[in-house]
Design a protein around this motif. Sequence first.
Motif, short mmCIF file in Angstrom:
data_model
loop_
_atom_site.label_atom_id
_atom_site.label_comp_id
_atom_site.label_asym_id
_atom_site.label_seq_id
_atom_site.Cartn_x
_atom_site.Cartn_y
_atom_site.Cartn_z
N ALA A 96 0.81 -1.17 0.00
CA ALA A 96 -0.08 -0.13 0.07
C ALA A 96 0.86 1.35 -0.02
N TYR A 97 0.56 2.24 -0.99
CA TYR A 97 1.41 3.34 -1.00
C TYR A 97 0.81 4.62 -0.42
N LEU A 98 1.54 5.50 0.04
CA LEU A 98 1.08 6.72 0.67
C LEU A 98 2.11 7.90 0.34
N GLN A 99 1.51 8.63 -0.22
CA GLN A 99 2.18 10.19 -0.29
C GLN A 99 2.12 11.10 0.77
N VAL A 100 3.44 11.63 1.34
CA VAL A 100 3.31 12.33 2.49
C VAL A 100 4.25 13.58 2.05
N LEU A 101 3.42 14.78 2.74
CA LEU A 101 4.42 16.03 2.57
C LEU A 101 5.11 16.21 4.04
N LEU A 102 6.33 16.27 4.00
CA LEU A 102 7.18 16.52 5.28
C LEU A 102 7.02 17.95 5.70
N ASP A 103 7.50 18.19 6.97
CA ASP A 103 7.89 19.58 7.37
C ASP A 103 9.09 20.12 6.84
N ASP A 104 9.92 19.66 6.44
CA ASP A 104 11.02 20.21 5.65
C ASP A 104 10.98 20.47 4.11
N GLY A 105 9.53 20.37 3.57
CA GLY A 105 9.23 20.69 2.15
C GLY A 105 9.37 19.40 1.32
N ARG A 106 9.88 18.55 1.85
CA ARG A 106 10.06 17.33 0.77
C ARG A 106 8.73 16.46 0.88
N GLY A 107 8.52 15.85 -0.26
CA GLY A 107 7.37 14.90 -0.39
C GLY A 107 8.06 13.61 -0.78
N VAL A 108 7.69 12.50 -0.08
CA VAL A 108 8.06 11.15 -0.19
C VAL A 108 6.99 10.00 -0.50
N LEU A 109 7.35 9.12 -1.08
CA LEU A 109 6.38 8.10 -1.27
C LEU A 109 6.52 6.91 -0.25
N LEU A 110 5.63 6.50 0.51
CA LEU A 110 5.74 5.47 1.46
C LEU A 110 5.20 4.23 0.91
N ALA A 111 5.80 3.20 1.28
CA ALA A 111 5.19 1.85 0.76
C ALA A 111 5.15 1.06 2.17
N SER A 112 4.03 0.29 2.33
CA SER A 112 3.81 -0.56 3.47
C SER A 112 3.59 -1.80 3.07
N ALA A 113 4.30 -2.83 3.74
CA ALA A 113 4.26 -4.30 3.36
C ALA A 113 4.53 -5.18 4.43
N GLN A 114 3.57 -5.93 4.73
CA GLN A 114 3.67 -6.65 5.94
C GLN A 114 4.02 -6.08 7.40
N GLY A 115 3.23 -4.83 7.53
CA GLY A 115 3.25 -4.13 8.73
C GLY A 115 4.70 -3.12 8.69
N SER A 116 5.56 -3.05 7.75
CA SER A 116 6.84 -2.17 7.63
C SER A 116 6.76 -1.33 6.67
N TRP A 117 7.13 -0.05 7.01
CA TRP A 117 6.95 1.25 6.32
C TRP A 117 8.58 1.22 5.59
N THR A 118 8.66 1.58 4.16
CA THR A 118 9.92 2.15 3.80
C THR A 118 9.61 3.26 2.97
N VAL A 119 10.57 4.09 2.65
CA VAL A 119 10.54 5.30 1.77
C VAL A 119 10.97 4.85 0.42
N GLU A 120 10.12 4.85 -0.66
CA GLU A 120 10.54 4.40 -2.04
C GLU A 120 11.23 5.59 -2.95
N ALA A 121 10.50 6.80 -3.00
CA ALA A 121 10.93 7.73 -3.83
C ALA A 121 10.72 9.07 -3.14
N VAL A 122 11.21 9.87 -3.79
CA VAL A 122 11.15 11.44 -3.20
C VAL A 122 10.65 12.41 -4.34
N TYR A 123 9.63 13.20 -3.95
CA TYR A 123 9.01 14.18 -4.93
C TYR A 123 9.85 15.71 -4.62
N ASP A 124 9.74 16.55 -5.82
CA ASP A 124 10.43 17.81 -5.88
C ASP A 124 9.52 18.79 -5.01
#
Length: 557
Positions: free
Chosen positions: A529-557
């Motif tokens: 399951a993918y989640l797009q998140v905007l962080l407080d440092d201005g970056r956008g990241v793409l998070l992936a959840s698999a079997q209860g664990s989260w990873t950062v897969e990509a970064v948006y401008d």
Amino acid sequence: MSAETTATRTAVLWVPDWPVVAAMGAAQVPAHVPAATHDGRRVLAVSATARAQGVRRGMRRRRAQECCPELALLDADDARDAREFEPVALAAETVVAGIEVARPGLLLLPSGGPARYHGTEERLAQVLVERVAADTGHESQVGVADGILAAVLGARASLVVPAGTSRAYLAPRPLGELAHVVVGDAQPVAQLVDLLGRLGVRTFADLAALPAASVLSRFGDLGAWAQRLAQGEDLRPPARRRIEADVAVECELDPPAERVDVATFAARRLAEDLHAQLVERSSSCGRLRITARTEDGRELERTWRCDDGAMGGLTAARITDRVRWQLEGWLTASRVALGQRQRGVRRDDHAQTGRDDLPDLPEDRPSPLVRLAITAEEVVAAGVEQPRLWGASSGEDARAQRALGRVQGLLGGDGVLSVVTQGGRDVHDQVHLAPWGDAAPAPRRADLPWPGRLPEPAPALVLDVPEDVTVLDDAGAPVRVDARLAMSAPPATVRWLAPRAGANRRVLGWAGPWPLAERWWSETPRRRAYLQVLLDDGRGVLLASAQGSWTVEAVYD
């Protein structure tokens, strides 16, 4: 358009007082002894120890000896300076590829890619200084700036000039510092500086403020060259619309050349032939590439920066000098270094065994040269300079394509790759690397539906190795996604585990989740399951959840 937009980010490595440092090394003068080089009449270069006792460049020999009776006066020798500088160039080349020797003691290096590789321009400068010191024992300084002049002056102060500020950095400095970027004869520049000073133009700001047309008509090409540097632009013309092919000459050395004078005799004929071809085409060149092949198959190559068009360009004699200097660097300096290493090995062996009857080591001298070539690069019609009006010039694209083609020819078809977008659901699957210049379509068409693919926009950076993180809610509990894509709570914090353990970022906004189920019918299904998140440092990241664990897969401008 400001001058800063036409300048190239450049790094300069400078070894202070190189002519006298090279002379002291060749004559085995201790470092604590005051020393200077001279041309038979006046002092040309002074060591720091001699300067501390009042010796200055331009002094007559007798006056210098009056200031410092113990002064060691050494003969000036351009060939020796270039030969002794070769180990420094080799050390810098292990850090940055594509160096240019402006003159012995001064290297020009591209800073964009190397700075990104090492993290920052300050770190790049530190690595260069440390490598030169470790490999050669010489102290050096590095400067980075927009344009040649600001970079050279920055190197003399070990300074990184921020991007876009070169003109302001140069503005208060005296015009006499133009001498630091002169490659050939410095006398015309000194006369120009003296004339401008008598007219009240004493700083780079004064010269940059004058009308360009008036400077050109009053002081000629040399004045225009000086004004372009004062404005923070490059030493070379910033853009050349007309692209000329490189001019190359080469010859086979039969029998192979083991001595510098034998190889230089052949180089003189090549230099005269190359110069004649450039004159016949009414062309000049920006760089001179010298290539040699040894009997054991090694390729030796070095690129020398040529004089700017305002400084008179290259003559056959100047080309011959540069080739001779380089040949001495390859054939002589390497032999000396090898001999020193051999003596060190013998001393180590004697210390370990106590025996004096050890057999002599074989003389590992450089292999003789069997081929010599000289190539004039960045060839442009003499007197032609195409300035920018807006945007990039078409000449830059052609030069970039020619450079990529040259690299691809050296490394093979798969040595230079370009990124092509292809079809796929996962962000990694949508990236396809193809040989540069290959017109074949991507294996998977990107215009097909691809159900389950993430919505636009696509991320700017896809991580090769996803980074492990923990997604927490406002209460500090882990956020989980169940089989129905329902999240246990809205995400509030993203905490990195490794390699940036302890880094926490607040979540300002989020979208998703989007499910992705692949090969559910196989023995190794993948469900995320993918989640797009905007962080407080201005970056956008793409998070992936698999079997209860989260990873950062990509970064948006």
